[in-house]
Design a protein around this motif. Structure first.
Motif, PDB file in Angstrom:
ATOM      1  N   GLY A 268       5.765   6.156   2.736  1.00 12.24           N
ATOM      2  CA  GLY A 268       5.865   5.836   4.190  1.00 12.24           C
ATOM      3  C   GLY A 268       5.659   7.162   5.059  1.00 12.24           C
ATOM      4  N   GLY A 269       5.215   7.109   6.130  1.00 14.63           N
ATOM      5  CA  GLY A 269       4.844   8.459   6.947  1.00 14.63           C
ATOM      6  C   GLY A 269       6.100   9.288   6.908  1.00 14.63           C
ATOM      7  N   VAL A 270       7.371   8.913   6.783  1.00 17.99           N
ATOM      8  CA  VAL A 270       8.480   9.966   7.204  1.00 17.99           C
ATOM      9  C   VAL A 270       8.641  10.742   5.712  1.00 17.99           C
ATOM     10  CG1 VAL A 270      10.822  10.450   7.843  1.00 17.99           C
ATOM     11  CG2 VAL A 270       9.494   8.475   8.840  1.00 17.99           C
TER      12      VAL A 270
ATOM     13  N   PHE B 147      13.031   9.257  14.692  1.00 15.95           N
ATOM     14  CA  PHE B 147      12.363  10.487  14.834  1.00 15.95           C
ATOM     15  C   PHE B 147      11.441  10.592  16.163  1.00 15.95           C
ATOM     16  CE2 PHE B 147      12.962  11.832  10.383  1.00 15.95           C
ATOM     17  CZ  PHE B 147      13.102  13.123  10.611  1.00 15.95           C
ATOM     18  N   ASP B 148      10.666   9.493  16.326  1.00 18.20           N
ATOM     19  CA  ASP B 148       9.750   9.520  17.662  1.00 18.20           C
ATOM     20  C   ASP B 148      10.649   9.338  18.800  1.00 18.20           C
ATOM     21  OD1 ASP B 148       7.679   9.747  15.819  1.00 18.20           O
ATOM     22  OD2 ASP B 148       7.332   7.392  15.877  1.00 18.20           O
ATOM     23  N   LYS B 149      11.876   8.728  18.777  1.00 18.65           N
ATOM     24  CA  LYS B 149      12.511   8.564  20.177  1.00 18.65           C
ATOM     25  C   LYS B 149      13.044   9.922  20.309  1.00 18.65           C
ATOM     26  CE  LYS B 149      13.004   3.523  20.335  1.00 18.65           C
ATOM     27  NZ  LYS B 149      13.922   2.319  19.904  1.00 18.65           N
TER      28      LYS B 149
ATOM     29  N   GLY C  71       0.962  -1.067  -0.030  1.00 15.89           N
ATOM     30  CA  GLY C  71      -0.005  -0.024   0.078  1.00 15.89           C
ATOM     31  C   GLY C  71       0.846   1.115   0.002  1.00 15.89           C
ATOM     32  N   HIS C  72       1.745   1.119   0.837  1.00 21.99           N
ATOM     33  CA  HIS C  72       2.533   2.633   1.109  1.00 21.99           C
ATOM     34  C   HIS C  72       3.473   2.576  -0.357  1.00 21.99           C
ATOM     35  CE1 HIS C  72       2.388   4.091   4.985  1.00 21.99           C
ATOM     36  NE2 HIS C  72       2.627   2.982   5.624  1.00 21.99           N
ATOM     37  N   LEU C  73       3.948   1.569  -1.039  1.00 26.49           N
ATOM     38  CA  LEU C  73       4.915   1.725  -2.135  1.00 26.49           C
ATOM     39  C   LEU C  73       4.245   2.181  -3.190  1.00 26.49           C
ATOM     40  CD1 LEU C  73       6.940  -1.566  -2.202  1.00 26.49           C
ATOM     41  CD2 LEU C  73       7.760   0.525  -1.803  1.00 26.49           C
TER      42      LEU C  73
ATOM     43  N   VAL D  69      13.684   4.496  10.546  1.00 25.26           N
ATOM     44  CA  VAL D  69      13.765   6.120  10.680  1.00 25.26           C
ATOM     45  C   VAL D  69      12.419   6.999  11.509  1.00 25.26           C
ATOM     46  CG1 VAL D  69      13.753   8.222   9.403  1.00 25.26           C
ATOM     47  CG2 VAL D  69      14.801   6.026   8.255  1.00 25.26           C
ATOM     48  N   GLY D  70      11.288   6.143  11.224  1.00 17.87           N
ATOM     49  CA  GLY D  70      10.438   7.054  11.870  1.00 17.87           C
ATOM     50  C   GLY D  70      10.273   6.600  13.455  1.00 17.87           C
ATOM     51  N   GLU D  71      11.004   5.605  13.793  1.00 17.66           N
ATOM     52  CA  GLU D  71      11.123   5.301  15.239  1.00 17.66           C
ATOM     53  C   GLU D  71      12.141   6.339  15.535  1.00 17.66           C
ATOM     54  OE1 GLU D  71      12.089   1.148  15.272  1.00 17.66           O
ATOM     55  OE2 GLU D  71      11.749   1.145  17.240  1.00 17.66           O
TER      56      GLU D  71
ATOM     57  N   SER E 241       8.997   4.653   7.312  1.00 17.79           N
ATOM     58  CA  SER E 241       7.740   4.729   8.090  1.00 17.79           C
ATOM     59  C   SER E 241       8.195   4.548   9.471  1.00 17.79           C
ATOM     60  CB  SER E 241       6.655   3.576   7.539  1.00 17.79           C
ATOM     61  OG  SER E 241       7.263   2.218   8.127  1.00 17.79           O
ATOM     62  N   GLY E 242       7.105   4.359  10.246  1.00 17.57           N
ATOM     63  CA  GLY E 242       7.268   4.194  11.842  1.00 17.57           C
ATOM     64  C   GLY E 242       8.063   2.823  12.137  1.00 17.57           C
ATOM     65  N   GLY E 243       7.691   2.005  11.305  1.00 20.75           N
ATOM     66  CA  GLY E 243       8.165   0.541  11.514  1.00 20.75           C
ATOM     67  C   GLY E 243       9.206   0.137  10.470  1.00 20.75           C
TER      68      GLY E 243
ATOM     69  N   LEU F 235       8.862  17.219  15.648  1.00 22.62           N
ATOM     70  CA  LEU F 235      10.215  17.563  15.614  1.00 22.62           C
ATOM     71  C   LEU F 235      10.563  18.464  14.340  1.00 22.62           C
ATOM     72  CD1 LEU F 235      12.960  14.841  16.390  1.00 22.62           C
ATOM     73  CD2 LEU F 235      13.198  16.495  14.285  1.00 22.62           C
ATOM     74  N   GLU F 236       9.826  18.093  13.201  1.00 16.22           N
ATOM     75  CA  GLU F 236      10.053  18.846  12.026  1.00 16.22           C
ATOM     76  C   GLU F 236       9.925  20.199  12.240  1.00 16.22           C
ATOM     77  OE1 GLU F 236       7.567  17.882   8.429  1.00 16.22           O
ATOM     78  OE2 GLU F 236       8.847  19.011   7.385  1.00 16.22           O
ATOM     79  N   LYS F 237       8.619  20.389  12.900  1.00 16.77           N
ATOM     80  CA  LYS F 237       8.252  21.885  13.090  1.00 16.77           C
ATOM     81  C   LYS F 237       9.334  22.844  14.011  1.00 16.77           C
ATOM     82  CE  LYS F 237       4.009  24.317  14.337  1.00 16.77           C
ATOM     83  NZ  LYS F 237       3.206  24.429  15.619  1.00 16.77           N
TER      84      LYS F 237
ATOM     85  N   GLY G 265       6.240  11.689  17.296  1.00 16.57           N
ATOM     86  CA  GLY G 265       6.961  13.047  17.466  1.00 16.57           C
ATOM     87  C   GLY G 265       7.582  13.721  16.137  1.00 16.57           C
ATOM     88  N   GLY G 266       7.281  12.912  14.980  1.00 18.69           N
ATOM     89  CA  GLY G 266       7.889  13.077  13.692  1.00 18.69           C
ATOM     90  C   GLY G 266       7.466  14.376  13.300  1.00 18.69           C
ATOM     91  N   PRO G 267       6.304  14.629  13.043  1.00 21.70           N
ATOM     92  CA  PRO G 267       5.690  15.969  12.767  1.00 21.70           C
ATOM     93  C   PRO G 267       6.290  17.216  13.702  1.00 21.70           C
ATOM     94  CG  PRO G 267       4.154  14.587  12.699  1.00 21.70           C
ATOM     95  CD  PRO G 267       5.155  13.770  13.256  1.00 21.70           C
TER      96      PRO G 267
ATOM     97  N   ALA H  64       6.555  12.612   4.379  1.00 18.39           N
ATOM     98  CA  ALA H  64       5.928  13.792   4.581  1.00 18.39           C
ATOM     99  C   ALA H  64       6.805  14.954   4.954  1.00 18.39           C
ATOM    100  CB  ALA H  64       4.694  13.628   5.883  1.00 18.39           C
ATOM    101  N   ASN H  65       8.107  14.513   5.404  1.00 14.98           N
ATOM    102  CA  ASN H  65       8.863  15.507   5.924  1.00 14.98           C
ATOM    103  C   ASN H  65       9.537  16.354   4.924  1.00 14.98           C
ATOM    104  OD1 ASN H  65      11.883  16.183   6.947  1.00 14.98           O
ATOM    105  ND2 ASN H  65      10.819  15.821   8.751  1.00 14.98           N
ATOM    106  N   LEU H  66       9.400  17.730   4.912  1.00 13.99           N
ATOM    107  CA  LEU H  66       9.746  18.593   3.771  1.00 13.99           C
ATOM    108  C   LEU H  66      11.412  18.551   3.926  1.00 13.99           C
ATOM    109  CD1 LEU H  66       6.966  21.256   4.183  1.00 13.99           C
ATOM    110  CD2 LEU H  66       6.897  19.030   2.495  1.00 13.99           C
TER     111      LEU H  66
ATOM    112  N   THR I  80       1.418   9.026   5.605  1.00 12.74           N
ATOM    113  CA  THR I  80       1.081   7.908   6.724  1.00 12.74           C
ATOM    114  C   THR I  80      -0.064   7.048   6.290  1.00 12.74           C
ATOM    115  OG1 THR I  80      -0.102  10.049   7.771  1.00 12.74           O
ATOM    116  CG2 THR I  80       1.903   9.731   8.675  1.00 12.74           C
ATOM    117  N   ASP I  81      -0.270   6.173   7.278  1.00 14.58           N
ATOM    118  CA  ASP I  81      -1.367   5.110   7.316  1.00 14.58           C
ATOM    119  C   ASP I  81      -2.493   5.696   6.691  1.00 14.58           C
ATOM    120  OD1 ASP I  81       0.865   3.477   7.829  1.00 14.58           O
ATOM    121  OD2 ASP I  81       0.004   3.250  10.048  1.00 14.58           O
ATOM    122  N   ASN I  82      -3.195   5.195   5.647  1.00 13.71           N
ATOM    123  CA  ASN I  82      -4.544   5.736   5.313  1.00 13.71           C
ATOM    124  C   ASN I  82      -5.311   4.522   4.684  1.00 13.71           C
ATOM    125  OD1 ASN I  82      -3.896   6.056   1.735  1.00 13.71           O
ATOM    126  ND2 ASN I  82      -2.126   6.556   3.110  1.00 13.71           N
TER     127      ASN I  82
END
Ligand code: AMP
Ligand code: MG
Length: 340
Positions: A266-268, A165-167, A113-115, A161-163, A135-137, A182-184, A178-180, A270-272, A298-300
């Motif tokens: 994948g979710g990450v 970012f989150d950690k 789906g992501h691909l 990578v998402g992990e 993504s997160g996983g 942290l980006e901000k 935390g990804g979005p 989205a990072n500009l 991200t997941d949808n």
């Protein structure tokens, strides 16, 4: 063909209707909030939230698309990988509705789906392409020859990578995920004040490692006064480090494979900052680069409806047994026997 997509692999309930002629007709997403106070996803809470949301959201997207159940030709749901209980909710509802509505159903691999999500944007990439799935996983470099024919060329040996970012975001006191955030925070930071290590860059292979980076950030935070300015500077250097690592490995993958189409998903994705760095790499290497629309990073449900439609249109379908695969290597997928 109109396909209803149901995503429930983790903490997002995503529902969408994809029309093979007209694209996505309607979609809805509920991102669960119950996990925030635990700083990570609690599987039991995820299943309970999905149970409450799936049917009301299906009803909402049907209404938004001004369709009735008779207008739906098939149902796609996420069969795996993901949390067993969460997947069971989507699978059970998909099979129940498919049986009642007398239409075929298909269990979709979440990463497929992501691909394929970048195919929901214009212009859409064509096969073959080189994909960076972040993504997160998962963190993987994949050679995508055609639908269902995937070869993993490299992946993270530890954290995704998402992990990472989150950690790191959690260490900086930011909410989950935390990804979005942290980006901000990084937008106001000076990326040059700190310098973080870039693990595995000296190695010729296409694998990644991010757990040492998180430990390094933890040490820096321990030794540094955590003012707002320092937090922003740490976030900016963290993003730059990730962008550097991903670009170097993707550059190597482009040279090794000779493929000139690059897909980032994948979710990450989205990072500009990452989009900018990878786009600059593509321009330098004269490659085309494709990203999913921001809301389908991200997941949808849209990506599940789209991927399921590709397989249903090739006459693939499940029996109505309720099966999920919490662990399901992408390399086990097969191309459909029939062409569309
Ligand atoms: P997924 O697993 O594909 O649903 O993606 C979720 C992951 O993407 C989480 O780890 C998020 O923190 C991360 N993520 C989402 N948006 C961003 C962003 N703008 N920058 C960095 N990471 C992000
Ligand atoms: Mg995902």
């Amino acid at each position: 063909m109109r396909i209803l997509g149901i995503e429930s692999s983790c903490d997002d309930t995503g529902i969408a209707i994809y029309d093979s002629e007209r694209g996505i007709l309607a979609d809805a997403l509920y991102s669960q909030l119950s996990h925030q106070k635990y700083g990570g996803v609690v599987p039991e809470l995820a299943s309970r939230d999905h149970i409450q949301k799936v049917i009301p959201l299906i009803s909402a997207v049907l209404e938004a698309a001004q369709l009735k159940s008779e207008d739906i030709d098939g149902i796609a749901y996420t069969k795996g990988p993901g949390l067993a209980g969460a997947l069971m909710v989507g699978a059970t509802i998909a099979q129940g509705l498919g049986f009642a509505w007398k239409i075929p159903t298909i269990g979709v691999h979440h990463l497929e789906g992501h691909l394929l999500a970048p195919m929901l944007a214009e212009p859409a990439p064509s096969f073959p392409f080189l994909a960076l799935l972040i993504s997160g996983g998962h963190t993987q470099i994949i050679s995508v020859r055609t639908l269902g024919d995937y070869e993993i060329l490299g992946e993270s040996l530890d954290d995704a990578v998402g992990e990472a970012f989150d950690k790191t975001a959690k260490l900086l006191g930011l909410p989950y995920p935390g990804g979005p955030h942290l980006e901000k925070l990084a937008q106001n930071g000076n990326a040059k004040k700190f310098q973080f290590p870039r693990p595995l860059l000296h190695r010729e292979d296409l694998n990644f490692s991010f757990s040492g980076l998180k430990t390094h950030v933890a040490n820096v935070i321990h030794k540094t006064e955590l003012s707002d300015e320092n937090k922003a500077d740490i976030a900016a250097q963290f993003e730059e480090t990730i962008a550097d690592i991903l670009c170097k490995k993707m550059h190597r993958a482009l040279l090794q494979t000779g493929i000139s189409r690059l897909v980032v998903a994948g979710g990450v994705s989205a990072n500009l900052t990452l989009r900018k760095a990878l786009s600059a790499l593509a321009e330098k290497e004269e490659c085309h680069i494709y990203f999913p629309p921001l809301k389908y990073c991200t997941d949808n449900g849209a990506m599940i409806a789209y991927a399921g439609a590709q397989r249903l249109m090739r006459d693939e379908k499940s029996d109505f047994s309720i099966q999920v695969r919490p662990r399901w290597p992408l390399s086990e997928l097969k191309a459909p026997e029939k062409s569309a």
